[in-house]
Design a protein around this motif. Sequence first.
Motif, PDB file in Angstrom:
ATOM      1  N   ALA A  90      35.092  -0.692  35.858  1.00  0.00           N
ATOM      2  CA  ALA A  90      34.506  -0.701  34.510  1.00  0.00           C
ATOM      3  C   ALA A  90      35.554  -1.080  33.470  1.00  0.00           C
ATOM      4  O   ALA A  90      35.284  -1.884  32.571  1.00  0.00           O
ATOM      5  CB  ALA A  90      33.896   0.662  34.189  1.00  0.00           C
ATOM      6  N   ALA A  91      36.764  -0.527  33.586  1.00  0.00           N
ATOM      7  CA  ALA A  91      37.843  -0.852  32.638  1.00  0.00           C
ATOM      8  C   ALA A  91      38.213  -2.334  32.747  1.00  0.00           C
ATOM      9  O   ALA A  91      38.367  -3.018  31.726  1.00  0.00           O
ATOM     10  CB  ALA A  91      39.056   0.028  32.897  1.00  0.00           C
ATOM     11  N   ALA A  92      38.346  -2.824  33.964  1.00  0.00           N
ATOM     12  CA  ALA A  92      38.667  -4.242  34.157  1.00  0.00           C
ATOM     13  C   ALA A  92      37.567  -5.120  33.575  1.00  0.00           C
ATOM     14  O   ALA A  92      37.859  -6.136  32.924  1.00  0.00           O
ATOM     15  CB  ALA A  92      38.853  -4.545  35.639  1.00  0.00           C
ATOM     16  N   GLY A  93      36.318  -4.732  33.770  1.00  0.00           N
ATOM     17  CA  GLY A  93      35.200  -5.491  33.215  1.00  0.00           C
ATOM     18  C   GLY A  93      35.245  -5.554  31.696  1.00  0.00           C
ATOM     19  O   GLY A  93      35.038  -6.611  31.097  1.00  0.00           O
ATOM     20  N   ARG A  94      35.546  -4.412  31.074  1.00  0.00           N
ATOM     21  CA  ARG A  94      35.646  -4.385  29.604  1.00  0.00           C
ATOM     22  C   ARG A  94      36.779  -5.270  29.109  1.00  0.00           C
ATOM     23  O   ARG A  94      36.610  -6.064  28.182  1.00  0.00           O
ATOM     24  CB  ARG A  94      35.842  -2.955  29.112  1.00  0.00           C
ATOM     25  CG  ARG A  94      34.596  -2.096  29.167  1.00  0.00           C
ATOM     26  CD  ARG A  94      34.797  -0.765  28.438  1.00  0.00           C
ATOM     27  NE  ARG A  94      35.927   0.009  28.941  1.00  0.00           N
ATOM     28  CZ  ARG A  94      35.868   0.838  29.987  1.00  0.00           C
ATOM     29  NH1 ARG A  94      34.726   1.002  30.639  1.00  0.00           N
ATOM     30  NH2 ARG A  94      36.941   1.510  30.380  1.00  0.00           N
ATOM     31  N   VAL A  95      37.941  -5.157  29.738  1.00  0.00           N
ATOM     32  CA  VAL A  95      39.099  -5.942  29.314  1.00  0.00           C
ATOM     33  C   VAL A  95      38.834  -7.436  29.496  1.00  0.00           C
ATOM     34  O   VAL A  95      39.071  -8.238  28.592  1.00  0.00           O
ATOM     35  CB  VAL A  95      40.363  -5.504  30.086  1.00  0.00           C
ATOM     36  CG1 VAL A  95      41.514  -6.485  29.875  1.00  0.00           C
ATOM     37  CG2 VAL A  95      40.783  -4.101  29.670  1.00  0.00           C
TER      38      VAL A  95
END
Length: 171
Positions: free
Chosen positions: A127-132
């Motif tokens: 999820a964090a990678a997707g947001r970034v």
Amino acid sequence: MTTAPTVNGQVIGQAHYATRAVLEGLLATTGTTFHQSVALNATADSGGSIERHRLVDRMTSTLKIDAAAVETVLAGLIAEGLLEEEPGEVDRLAQTAAGSALHRTHRAALAEITARLYADLPAEDLAAAGRVLTEVTARANACWPRAEPVGTEAGGRSRCRCRCRCRSADR
């Protein structure tokens, strides 16, 4: 213990090219190019038919290729019987039965590969990678193709007039 590098263009590029090579290997088994698969995906994502200009816009904006290259891809898909101009509709393309079957084959094989690639990665990391990556993509798209060099700043860094956050005032 080695630490993972901070995400940057090189890390993103390496991940992109590694996964793209896997995808292209899969597509090669059916004689399909990457650009053809993008067109078939976009058509399937639109319920099996799409206005030609929307498909061209989607492919030019996501792949960063020109409209003539997209039209070449579409002409090839039509010639191969995978897309057709929808009868009675102006400027609308539809997947044929063969195009839909090929798309389903690709999606099923890709789902298996994707499951293996992401299997043990924590959901919160994904999820964090997707947001970034979504934010980096938005910023890059804000620059492309509007980036116009306007000179250099102290220290030799170039400035541009794009709407992204690379303006000298934002540094």
